[in-house]
Design a protein around this motif. Structure first.
Motif, mmCIF file in Angstrom:
data_model
loop_
_atom_site.group_PDB
_atom_site.id
_atom_site.type_symbol
_atom_site.label_atom_id
_atom_site.label_comp_id
_atom_site.label_asym_id
_atom_site.label_seq_id
_atom_site.Cartn_x
_atom_site.Cartn_y
_atom_site.Cartn_z
ATOM 1 N N LEU A 23 -2.806 14.026 -3.805
ATOM 2 C CA LEU A 23 -2.353 14.903 -5.094
ATOM 3 C C LEU A 23 -3.293 14.898 -6.123
ATOM 4 O O LEU A 23 -3.732 15.767 -6.730
ATOM 5 C CB LEU A 23 -0.964 14.640 -5.356
ATOM 6 C CG LEU A 23 -0.302 15.178 -6.596
ATOM 7 C CD1 LEU A 23 -0.516 16.554 -6.614
ATOM 8 C CD2 LEU A 23 1.067 14.776 -7.004
ATOM 9 N N ARG A 24 -3.521 13.374 -6.573
ATOM 10 C CA ARG A 24 -4.302 13.212 -7.576
ATOM 11 C C ARG A 24 -5.975 13.917 -7.178
ATOM 12 O O ARG A 24 -6.227 14.551 -8.238
ATOM 13 C CB ARG A 24 -4.691 11.660 -7.754
ATOM 14 C CG ARG A 24 -5.281 11.343 -9.056
ATOM 15 C CD ARG A 24 -5.359 9.867 -9.303
ATOM 16 N NE ARG A 24 -3.991 9.774 -10.064
ATOM 17 C CZ ARG A 24 -3.206 9.240 -9.695
ATOM 18 N NH1 ARG A 24 -3.109 8.568 -8.423
ATOM 19 N NH2 ARG A 24 -2.168 8.516 -10.616
ATOM 20 N N SER A 25 -6.389 13.596 -6.181
ATOM 21 C CA SER A 25 -7.786 14.141 -5.641
ATOM 22 C C SER A 25 -7.513 15.801 -5.843
ATOM 23 O O SER A 25 -8.666 16.190 -6.212
ATOM 24 C CB SER A 25 -7.920 13.797 -4.374
ATOM 25 O OG SER A 25 -8.186 12.375 -4.260
ATOM 26 N N TYR A 26 -6.380 16.336 -5.346
ATOM 27 C CA TYR A 26 -6.435 17.843 -5.206
ATOM 28 C C TYR A 26 -6.650 18.206 -6.649
ATOM 29 O O TYR A 26 -7.255 19.363 -7.187
ATOM 30 C CB TYR A 26 -5.284 18.102 -4.625
ATOM 31 C CG TYR A 26 -5.224 19.866 -4.626
ATOM 32 C CD1 TYR A 26 -5.590 20.402 -3.413
ATOM 33 C CD2 TYR A 26 -4.822 20.608 -5.521
ATOM 34 C CE1 TYR A 26 -5.473 21.684 -3.153
ATOM 35 C CE2 TYR A 26 -4.770 22.102 -5.424
ATOM 36 C CZ TYR A 26 -5.123 22.358 -4.197
ATOM 37 O OH TYR A 26 -5.172 23.958 -4.109
ATOM 38 N N LEU A 27 -5.823 17.458 -7.795
ATOM 39 C CA LEU A 27 -5.705 18.054 -9.031
ATOM 40 C C LEU A 27 -6.929 17.628 -9.958
ATOM 41 O O LEU A 27 -7.128 18.278 -10.852
ATOM 42 C CB LEU A 27 -4.534 17.536 -10.006
ATOM 43 C CG LEU A 27 -3.286 18.029 -9.275
ATOM 44 C CD1 LEU A 27 -2.229 16.980 -10.017
ATOM 45 C CD2 LEU A 27 -2.891 19.380 -9.539
ATOM 46 N N VAL A 99 5.177 12.422 -11.629
ATOM 47 C CA VAL A 99 5.182 12.160 -10.224
ATOM 48 C C VAL A 99 4.938 10.535 -10.064
ATOM 49 O O VAL A 99 5.613 10.114 -9.076
ATOM 50 C CB VAL A 99 3.804 12.758 -9.537
ATOM 51 C CG1 VAL A 99 3.609 12.193 -8.069
ATOM 52 C CG2 VAL A 99 3.966 14.327 -9.501
ATOM 53 N N ASN A 100 4.223 9.943 -10.900
ATOM 54 C CA ASN A 100 4.309 8.417 -10.806
ATOM 55 C C ASN A 100 5.575 7.860 -11.202
ATOM 56 O O ASN A 100 5.936 6.861 -10.493
ATOM 57 C CB ASN A 100 3.193 8.000 -11.902
ATOM 58 C CG ASN A 100 1.627 8.404 -11.386
ATOM 59 O OD1 ASN A 100 1.420 8.434 -10.070
ATOM 60 N ND2 ASN A 100 0.984 8.523 -12.302
ATOM 61 N N ARG A 101 6.219 8.365 -11.933
ATOM 62 C CA ARG A 101 7.711 7.830 -12.057
ATOM 63 C C ARG A 101 8.671 7.933 -10.786
ATOM 64 O O ARG A 101 9.051 6.932 -10.357
ATOM 65 C CB ARG A 101 8.338 8.447 -13.386
ATOM 66 C CG ARG A 101 9.784 8.203 -13.719
ATOM 67 C CD ARG A 101 10.418 8.848 -14.786
ATOM 68 N NE ARG A 101 10.548 10.428 -14.459
ATOM 69 C CZ ARG A 101 11.399 10.864 -13.461
ATOM 70 N NH1 ARG A 101 12.295 10.185 -12.987
ATOM 71 N NH2 ARG A 101 11.255 12.222 -13.192
ATOM 72 N N LEU A 102 8.459 9.071 -10.033
ATOM 73 C CA LEU A 102 9.228 9.270 -8.923
ATOM 74 C C LEU A 102 8.677 8.304 -7.858
ATOM 75 O O LEU A 102 9.304 7.728 -7.055
ATOM 76 C CB LEU A 102 9.234 10.751 -8.485
ATOM 77 C CG LEU A 102 9.867 11.927 -9.300
ATOM 78 C CD1 LEU A 102 9.603 13.110 -8.995
ATOM 79 C CD2 LEU A 102 11.303 11.614 -9.382
ATOM 80 N N ALA A 103 7.334 8.157 -7.719
ATOM 81 C CA ALA A 103 6.752 7.298 -6.903
ATOM 82 C C ALA A 103 7.225 5.984 -7.128
ATOM 83 O O ALA A 103 7.321 5.190 -6.249
ATOM 84 C CB ALA A 103 5.043 7.221 -6.881
ATOM 85 N N ASP A 104 7.199 5.522 -8.351
ATOM 86 C CA ASP A 104 7.764 4.150 -8.631
ATOM 87 C C ASP A 104 9.083 3.989 -8.208
ATOM 88 O O ASP A 104 9.747 3.032 -7.506
ATOM 89 C CB ASP A 104 7.632 3.571 -10.116
ATOM 90 C CG ASP A 104 6.423 3.525 -10.578
ATOM 91 O OD1 ASP A 104 5.325 3.507 -9.733
ATOM 92 O OD2 ASP A 104 6.017 3.548 -11.615
#
Length: 122
Positions: A23-27, A99-104
């Motif tokens: 996701l990060r790479s795409y953005l 997204v990072n919050r959800l990932a955590d």
């Protein structure tokens, strides 16, 4: 023979990190395929949930929570990809914090699953 639960959950963690990286790479403009970012059934963690997580760990409520949170992460990722596609790159990149919050939260659920399975003596 199925792998021990610790190895399975470690594999899920790695697949989760891969999703965040894609996701990060795409953005940031890498031009990679967006299918594993957009579709929860195509991403590596979604496949793990379907093939390993549900069959082996469905008896734990955290597995259902993990499945739901995974879907929510993909909804948010889709929102960011749509912003990016609409030329709103800065807004999309800023959305990574959500997204990072959800990932955590997802990582915490994997940790909880591991702790519960350890107490079950699996």
């Amino acid at each position: 023979m199925p792998r021990p639960f610790k190895e399975e959950l470690d594999a899920a963690r790695l697949k989760h990190v891969l999703f965040k990286s894609k996701l990060r790479s795409y953005l940031y403009g890498s031009g990679i395929d967006d299918a594993p970012i957009r579709d929860p059934r195509v991403c590596a963690l979604g496949q793990w949930i379907e093939q390993i997580g549900r069959p082996q760990f469905r008896h734990l409520p955290e597995m259902q929570q993990l499945d739901e949170l995974h879907e929510e992460m993909h909804r948010e990722a889709n929102r960011l990809l749509d912003l990016y596609g609409a030329g709103r790159r800065d807004e999309a990149v800023a959305g990574l914090s959500g997204v990072n919050r959800l990932a955590d939260m997802l990582t915490d659920l994997l940790d909880t699953l591991e702790a519960k399975l350890r107490t079950e003596g699996r």
